[in-house]
Design a protein around this motif. Structure first.
Motif: not given
Length: 282
Positions: A39-47, A87-90, A230-238, A246-253
């Motif tokens: 899912f190309h999510l090495p970079d998730v959060s700035t914090r 907190d970053e998500f909010r 979120l499902d995998v089809e959601d996060i696969a969309k650019l 959405f990257r934070i949301w997907f990882v938390l879930q």
């Protein structure tokens, strides 16, 4: 010919209510390796780094000129990391919720995901938003327009009843229209597009129908359910993957380190409609 009895359910979507087996209701089912490679999510959060459970500082951000000069960031617990991510998500949610009475709903729903372990979510503002959407959709494809026309065309005006045999014609009319959704332009910035947008399941109930003097008055109830997940089809969309929100949301879930549960979002609205036997002939 028998008459319809009320309340009567006149429409149900194929998607069922309380479907906890839906793809966007999964949680904690993906590993760090899957999140990074599939899912190309090495970079998730700035914090914080959710994979190493460390805080991110200018010295640990790859984009920073100070990167690498002081080694890894401060180690934190899984709970501390999750708290920072939420907190970053909010904070990031405010990009999609700029004005109007519904703009704080997304923050409430994120906090619900953080603290309430997947229990269903209800809020009077969601009910208000649904009712407003239903009443303000004056297009020919709106469910109210379809129901009005179906009633006028299928009421037994001689006996002032609605025949049971014609019940399916209301459902057919609704199927031909557009169910209430929050995909209008204003929903992109008023908070409803990010909290609900599309919906999962809808039930429409005709609570009462009074017919006299070639006129009718009906009370219609809408029960609508969406999934805050979120499902995998959601996060696969650019359009989703490009936003850190959405990257934070997907990882938390979905990350097995966190596994915060998605939940059902429930809305309900009751509206009254009136019409005349000759309306469709105008």
């Amino acid at each position: 010919m028998s008459a319809l009895h009320f309340p009567c359910t006149i429409f149900k979507t194929q998607n069922r209510m309380d479907d906890y087996g839906a793809k966007d209701m999964r949680c904690g089912d993906l590993t760090e390796a899957q999140l990074k490679t599939l899912f190309h999510l090495p970079d998730v959060s700035t914090r914080t780094n959710p994979y190493t459970l460390t805080k991110i500082t200018p010295f640990t951000q790859p984009q920073s000129m100070f990167y690498g000069s002081r080694g890894e960031g401060e180690k934190i617990t899984r709970q501390q990391c999750a708290s920072i991510l939420f907190d970053e998500f909010r904070d990031l949610s405010r990009l999609f919720s700029i004005y109007g009475p519904y703009k704080h709903l997304i923050e409430k729903m994120i906090t619900h995901m953080q603290n309430d372990n997947g229990t269903p979510f209800r809020d009077m503002l969601l009910d208000s938003a649904l009712k407003e959407q239903i009443l303000n959709d004056r297009t020919e494809n709106s469910t109210l327009s379809k129901i009005k026309n179906a009633l006028i065309e299928n009421i037994d005006w001689i006996n002032n009843t609605y025949p049971t045999d014609n019940k399916g014609k209301i459902r057919g009319a609704i199927l031909d229209g557009k169910l209430p959704k929050f995909d209008r332009f204003q929903d992109n910035i008023n908070g409803m597009g990010i909290t609900v947008h599309d919906t999962w399941a809808t039930h429409i109930i005709l609570k009462s129908l009074h017919i006299s003097n070639d006129s009718y008055r009906a009370v219609v109830n809408y029960k609508v359910q969406d999934h805050f997940g979120l499902d995998v089809e959601d996060i696969a969309k650019l359009k989703y993957n490009v936003f850190r929100f959405f990257r934070i949301w997907f990882v938390l879930q979905r990350c097995n380190t966190f596994a915060f549960k998605p939940f059902m979002t429930n809305m309900e609205a009751t509206v009254e409609i009136t019409g005349n036997r000759n309306d469709s002939k105008k």
